[in-house]
Scaffold this active site. Structure first.
Site, PDB file in Angstrom:
ATOM      1  N   LYS A 195       0.866  -1.177   0.000  1.00  0.00           N
ATOM      2  CA  LYS A 195       0.000   0.000   0.000  1.00  0.00           C
ATOM      3  C   LYS A 195       0.904   1.229   0.000  1.00  0.00           C
ATOM      4  O   LYS A 195       1.472   1.609   1.016  1.00  0.00           O
ATOM      5  CB  LYS A 195      -0.914   0.063   1.224  1.00  0.00           C
ATOM      6  N   GLU A 213       9.767   1.290  10.620  1.00  0.00           N
ATOM      7  CA  GLU A 213      10.798   2.326  10.461  1.00  0.00           C
ATOM      8  C   GLU A 213      10.058   3.645  10.645  1.00  0.00           C
ATOM      9  O   GLU A 213       9.343   4.094   9.756  1.00  0.00           O
ATOM     10  CB  GLU A 213      11.442   2.175   9.072  1.00  0.00           C
ATOM     11  N   CYS A 226      13.232  10.740   7.389  1.00  0.00           N
ATOM     12  CA  CYS A 226      13.260  10.368   8.813  1.00  0.00           C
ATOM     13  C   CYS A 226      14.665  10.501   9.391  1.00  0.00           C
ATOM     14  O   CYS A 226      14.831  10.518  10.600  1.00  0.00           O
ATOM     15  CB  CYS A 226      12.806   8.926   8.979  1.00  0.00           C
ATOM     16  N   GLU A 259       9.983  15.921  15.291  1.00  0.00           N
ATOM     17  CA  GLU A 259      10.500  15.973  13.924  1.00  0.00           C
ATOM     18  C   GLU A 259       9.767  17.070  13.143  1.00  0.00           C
ATOM     19  O   GLU A 259       8.550  16.979  12.969  1.00  0.00           O
ATOM     20  CB  GLU A 259      10.188  14.605  13.321  1.00  0.00           C
TER      21      GLU A 259
HETATM   22  C1  SIN Z   1      13.350   7.664   5.353  1.00  0.00           C
HETATM   23  O1  SIN Z   1      13.266   8.861   5.421  1.00  0.00           O
HETATM   24  O2  SIN Z   1      12.506   6.950   5.923  1.00  0.00           O
HETATM   25  C2  SIN Z   1      14.416   6.937   4.578  1.00  0.00           C
HETATM   26  C3  SIN Z   1      15.640   7.705   4.361  1.00  0.00           C
HETATM   27  C4  SIN Z   1      16.751   6.893   3.759  1.00  0.00           C
HETATM   28  O3  SIN Z   1      16.576   5.747   3.339  1.00  0.00           O
HETATM   29  O4  SIN Z   1      17.851   7.415   3.718  1.00  0.00           O
END
Ligand code: SIN
Length: 517
Positions: free
Chosen positions: A211, A286, A320, A417
């Site tokens: 998805k 993640e 992230c 964040e």
């Molecule tokens: C992400 O922002 O979740 C992944 C970043 C990355 O793979 O470097």
């Protein structure tokens, strides 16, 4: 195969004047070309068939840079997700029984096709996600690298033989695919977050229902089209999109889905984790980060500026692993703030198709409002904007690359964040204080340190409660290294030789009565 439903030239009236801009015109022709490309798909993929939603409902995919409607895709829900799960469940029987070499060959072919369509995939990413084309092309290579890597790893899923404790027994450990996997992926990396999950899953014999984000489904569908062209059998890879909570619930509730893998917000990750308990599924998460980027007095200033710039402003701050707090030692603070601001000022903001642009738009209005509210909170508590600090004159969701000084640990900018192009600078005196500030968060994904002291590198790397640490480097993601967080940044690792373990069950086999003739 269904025919792509394409609504390319419906343009929101508020954005009309922008379409006379040369880059907007170029984009329209890019979009038209993509429409005719063999990889363009705008229906869901279930059991090898391109399908609409059962009730014909659709959702629009917009270009965040212009508001242009790129396509309508099906707005699917439980019914289509259950169909996709059934297809994946059926396909698992044969896909898991292929030899590793056979699966490896399919994946290798998929990798080759992704790379030979790099330009189109990159354009699609820029069109629906907004990141600059150069960065989008980088994502295609990065995304493809997971398919290549796991095509190779497919052949290395070894079991074990355990020395038996009784003479007439033999003990084995088999590694077997978990089964059907539900993969829920975000908009910030429309390709790479899919391939990082689907690569290892398919390599070891799992089948998948993906998805993708409703904001960026076209890249996912194009990748799935290439998977079919590569000979990956119907049902092995399915793609549904639409009602996120209905799709998520269907994946969670089905006993046929044995694993959920998710990249996205911590809040959604927690819900998925709770939901997976109902059928006791494996889960990999993640989730969000709050990456500290610590600049010590002994750092090389140029290296620190370059590294912090890359770590903060990649994808306009929407990753992230983006540096969320730049924590600078007092002896270098002023010099760093000045040099860093100069570098940030040089970042060209604009449409991702315009040559030289380094910062695209934010994904949507909510993202800009989040940035604004975080900044407002910081300013009301004494922080100072030394660069940027407002929406960009280009309008839409463009935001000025921003540097903020005098940021304190209690401000939202330091606690959560921001996911946008705002770099908050915090000040520290000692190494202990830097480590304390860096670890003072529930997140634990990526951290960065800049220092020329080898002993400090080891000490601080060991003390940081994070899954990834960059030393004198701001871009550290690669398919060959394990990616994932600790604390509330997630569970499990993606990429690398460890990434495939997330899709494997261990089975212990005890063979008795060995002495019988
Ligand atoms: C992400 O922002 O979740 C992944 C970043 C990355 O793979 O470097």
């Amino acid at each position: 195969m269904g025919v792509a439903r394409f609504a390319l030239c419906k343009i929101a009236s508020s954005t009309l004047p922008r379409m006379h801009h040369p880059s907007a015109l170029r984009k329209m022709s890019v979009a038209s070309d993509l429409k005719n490309s063999t990889i363009f798909r705008s229906q869901g993929l279930i059991g090898g068939q391109w399908v609409a939603a059962h009730d014909g409902k659709t959702l629009q995919v917009n270009n965040p840079s212009t508001g242009e409607i790129i396509a309508d895709v099906p707005f699917m829900g439980r019914r289509e997700t259950n169909d996709a799960i059934s297809s994946a469940y059926q396909a698992f029987n044969s896909w898991s029984k292929l030899t590793a070499t056979e699966r490896s060959k399919c994946l290798r072919k998929w990798y080759d096709l992704i790379m030979s369509h790099k330009e189109e995939l990159g354009q699609l990413i820029t069109l629906e996600q907004g990141k600059p084309l150069k960065e989008a092309l980088g994502e295609v290579s990065y995304g493809a690298s997971f398919i290549e890597f796991f095509a190779e790893e497919a052949k290395r899923v070894y079991g074990d033989i355990i020395p038996a404790t009784l003479a007439d027994r033999r003990l084995f450990v088999l590694k077997q695919p978990v089964g059907v996997v539900g993969a829920i992926t975000p908009w910030n990396f429309p390709l790479a977050m899919i391939t990082r999950k689907v690569g290892p899953a398919l390599a070891c014999g799992c089948t998948v229902v993906v998805k993708p984000s409703e904001l960026t489904p076209l890249t996912a569908l194009a990748a799935a089209e290439l998977a079919l062209q590569a000979g990956i059998p119907p049902g092995v890879l399915n793609v549904v999109m639409g009602n996120a909570s209905d799709i998520g619930d269907a994946l969670l509730e089905s006993p046929q889905v044995r694993k959920i893998t998710f990249t996205g917000s911590t809040a959604v990750g927690k819900k998925l984790m709770a939901g997976a308990a109902g059928t006791v599924k494996r889960i990999s998460l993640e989730l969000g980060g709050n990456a500290p980027c610590i600049v010590f007095d002994d750092a090389d200033l140029d290296v620190a500026v370059k590294g912090a710039l890359a770590a903060k402003f990649r994808n306009s701050g929407q990753t992230c692993v983006c540096a969320n707090r730049v924590i600078v030692q007092e002896g270098i603070y002023e010099k760093f703030a000045e040099a860093f601001s100069k570098a940030v000022q040089n970042l060209q903001v604009g449409d991702g198709f315009t040559e030289g642009v380094a910062q695209g738009p934010l994904i949507n209005e909510a993202a800009v409002q989040k940035v604004e509210s975080f900044l407002q909170d910081a300013l009301s508590k004494g922080a100072k904007v030394i660069l940027g600090g407002k929406r960009h004159s280009l309008g839409m969701t463009f935001y000025e690359p921003t540097v903020v000084t005098d940021v304190k640990s209690d401000m939202l900018l330091a606690r959560e964040e921001v996911f946008g192009p705002v770099a908050p600078l915090l000040r520290f005196k000692t190494e202990e204080e830097a480590i304390r500030i860096a670890n003072d968060t529930n997140a634990g994904l990526a951290a960065y340190i800049f220092t020329n002291n080898v002993q400090r590198t080891w000490r601080v790397s060991e003390a940081l409660e994070y899954g990834l640490v960059g030393v004198n480097e701001g871009i550290i993601s690669t398919e060959v290294a394990p990616f994932g967080g600790v604390k509330q940044s997630g569970l499990g690792r993606e990429g690398s030789k460890y990434g495939i373990d997330e899709y494997l069950e261990l089975k212990y086999v005890c063979l008795g009565d060995m002495n019988r003739e």
